[in-house]
Enzyme design. Structure first.
Site, PDB file in Angstrom:
ATOM      1  N   VAL A  87       0.851  -1.198   0.000  1.00 10.96           N
ATOM      2  CA  VAL A  87       0.000   0.000   0.000  1.00 10.96           C
ATOM      3  C   VAL A  87       0.885   1.246   0.000  1.00 10.96           C
ATOM      4  O   VAL A  87       1.648   1.471   0.948  1.00 10.96           O
ATOM      5  CB  VAL A  87      -0.929   0.012   1.221  1.00 10.96           C
ATOM      6  N   VAL A  89       1.050   5.597  -1.529  1.00 11.66           N
ATOM      7  CA  VAL A  89       0.572   6.745  -2.297  1.00 11.66           C
ATOM      8  C   VAL A  89       1.790   7.619  -2.576  1.00 11.66           C
ATOM      9  O   VAL A  89       2.553   7.946  -1.651  1.00 11.66           O
ATOM     10  CB  VAL A  89      -0.504   7.545  -1.539  1.00 11.66           C
ATOM     11  N   ARG A  96      -5.606  13.013  -1.093  1.00 12.24           N
ATOM     12  CA  ARG A  96      -6.639  13.133  -2.121  1.00 12.24           C
ATOM     13  C   ARG A  96      -7.632  11.978  -2.058  1.00 12.24           C
ATOM     14  O   ARG A  96      -8.396  11.759  -2.993  1.00 12.24           O
ATOM     15  CB  ARG A  96      -6.006  13.204  -3.512  1.00 12.24           C
ATOM     16  N   GLY A  97      -7.583  11.221  -0.968  1.00 15.98           N
ATOM     17  CA  GLY A  97      -8.542  10.136  -0.791  1.00 15.98           C
ATOM     18  C   GLY A  97      -8.238   8.876  -1.560  1.00 15.98           C
ATOM     19  O   GLY A  97      -9.102   7.997  -1.673  1.00 15.98           O
ATOM     20  N   LEU A  99      -6.106   6.306  -0.913  1.00 17.63           N
ATOM     21  CA  LEU A  99      -6.106   5.102  -0.088  1.00 17.63           C
ATOM     22  C   LEU A  99      -7.531   4.699   0.285  1.00 17.63           C
ATOM     23  O   LEU A  99      -7.873   3.519   0.260  1.00 17.63           O
ATOM     24  CB  LEU A  99      -5.260   5.303   1.167  1.00 17.63           C
ATOM     25  N   TYR A 128      -4.911   2.957   9.732  1.00 17.64           N
ATOM     26  CA  TYR A 128      -5.858   1.906   9.345  1.00 17.64           C
ATOM     27  C   TYR A 128      -7.048   1.731  10.282  1.00 17.64           C
ATOM     28  O   TYR A 128      -7.995   1.041   9.930  1.00 17.64           O
ATOM     29  CB  TYR A 128      -5.108   0.588   9.161  1.00 17.64           C
ATOM     30  N   PHE A 417       4.082  -9.835   5.190  1.00 23.64           N
ATOM     31  CA  PHE A 417       3.555 -10.180   3.863  1.00 23.64           C
ATOM     32  C   PHE A 417       3.274  -8.907   3.082  1.00 23.64           C
ATOM     33  O   PHE A 417       3.300  -7.819   3.622  1.00 23.64           O
ATOM     34  CB  PHE A 417       2.297 -11.033   3.964  1.00 23.64           C
TER      35      PHE A 417
END
Length: 417
Positions: A87, A89, A96-97, A99, A128, A417
């Site tokens: 993950v 950006v 900017r949204g 994720l 998260y 992972f």
């Protein structure tokens, strides 16, 4: 500035994989140049249907990937999980949204696919929780001053007929895969290890990064069965007086019996020239410090959250795990994403559990992220009530929940992972 609505979020194609990899490496602050050999290897082991990207005028600016995973829950059941990884950006496209859009898209597909939970290992703590994930396992790393540990310097190997053998690296995948399948069903929080994991662990996966090949050793019982494995590396440091000052760094050590675990730690701490052992990431209640004659020879280097869990199917998840004793509890679960929320009655016993929607008054009210934190049995409900993240709607409900959910040993995930 590029407007958010011009950013496209979708799964990627094979031709876009090099651009996606460049964005991934940029986000992780790795050199954004990958050799053709490494790219081909990564692509061959990547499920493109589960590999997401965000694109700005054709350039990948955010990455997200999930993989099929199996998570062991208390009692030994294995749940299908959506393992989330890679993950990022890009620094030019933060806030900017992206994720949020990538996460929503992947979790919706995972829910439809039938995954009961999603998991990830969070690089940054604050991110998260807002997506319904809660820290469900923790990890601790120790460094051991072998010279102070008090272990018998004349130790020549385990007793009771057991033995420790060095294992050639070519034999590790087959031997290790069979052993890990026995180990992981005994350890809540453990996940499966796929072929790519074993390739990386044994140096068969191509890489552009510097690599040190590890040593491997197996503990075998008197009957000859493998009951534990360890992987470690060692440096070469000598003092001015020609005295060895070498460090052994454990990459992973797993065992299915306490005897095997104790013997493997004793083995690593007794290797000639080794004066310091770094344990690698261990369960917070690992046997290591207390198995030393002088536990103060072990010093904590790291103690932090590790595996995060997001419940996608409350009924399946709560019915899958075991519980310490009989009891009933009504839970009010809040889930802003609409994936796992509702009011549920849990009727549990050591023999099994049922979880059904109900209109009964709740005993506890909590967000789905707190349910993820509690799910594997590591956290105290009473502690979360004190912190204000769980509300006790009926007096005594927290004590009932703790009696049901807590596990004798803390859950642990040995793998990234």
């Amino acid at each position: 500035m590029t407007m958010t609505r011009s950013l496209e979020v979708r799964t990627i194609t094979a031709s876009e994989f090099p651009d996606w990899t460049r964005a991934l490496d940029t986000g992780f602050l790795r050199p954004p140049v990958t050799s053709d050999q490494v790219l081909a290897y990564r692509l061959a082991s990547t499920d493109l249907d589960r590999t997401w990207g965000a694109f700005d005028h054709g350039r990948c600016v955010a990455t997200f990937r999930s993989l099929a995973q199996e998570l062991t829950v208390p009692g030994g059941a294995v749940l299908s999980a959506d393992g989330i990884s890679n993950v990022t950006v890009s620094p030019t496209h933060r806030r900017r949204g992206l994720l949020s859009r990538l996460m929503a898209a992947d979790l919706a597909v995972a829910k439809e696919r039938g995954d009961a939970v999603a998991t990830l290992i969070s690089a940054e703590y604050p991110i998260y929780g807002r997506y319904g994930f809660g820290p469900a396992t923790w990890t601790t790393e120790w460094t051991v001053d072998v010279t102070r540990a008090g272990l018998d310097p004349r130790w020549a190997g385990p007793d009771r007929g057991g033995r420790i053998d060095l294992v050639d690296i070519a034999d590790v995948p087959e031997l290790g895969a069979e052993f890990h399948d026995r180990f992981r069903v005994l350890q809540p929080g453990a996940i499966n290890r796929d072929e790519r994991w074993w390739q990386r662990s044994t140096g068969r996966a191509p890489t552009d990064l510097p690599r040190t090949e590890p040593f491997h050793a197996a503990y075998r019982s008197a009957a000859g069965e493998v009951e534990g494995l360890v992987s470690y590396t060692a440096d070469s440091v000598w003092g001015d007086g020609k005295q060895p000052m070498n460090t052994a760094s454990v990459r992973w050590l797993t065992a299915v019996t306490p005897a095997a675990e104790r013997a493997l730690w004793h083995f690593v701490c007794s290797i000639d020239w080794i004066t310091t052992v770094r344990s690698g990431y261990r369960a917070p209640d690992d046997l290591l410090p207390q198995l030393l004659p002088d536990p103060r020879a072990a010093r904590i280097l790291t103690q932090a959250d590790f595996l995060w869990v997001r419940i996608l199917d409350t009924v399946r998840a709560l019915e899958a795990r075991s519980y310490a004793g009989p009891g009933a509890l009504v839970l009010e679960i809040h889930d802003g994403a609409g994936l796992a929320g509702g009011r549920f009655r849990l009727d549990a016993s050591p023999a099994g559990a049922t979880c059904t929607p109900t209109t009964d008054a709740p005993g506890l009210a909590l967000d789905v992220r707190e349910l993820g934190t509690l799910y594997l049995g590591d956290e105290s409900v009473a502690r979360l009530v004190a912190l204000g993240t769980v509300t006790e709607e009926r007096p005594g409900a927290a004590a009932v929940a703790d009696a049901l959910f807590r596990t004798p040993r803390r859950p642990w995930c040995p793998d990234t992972f």
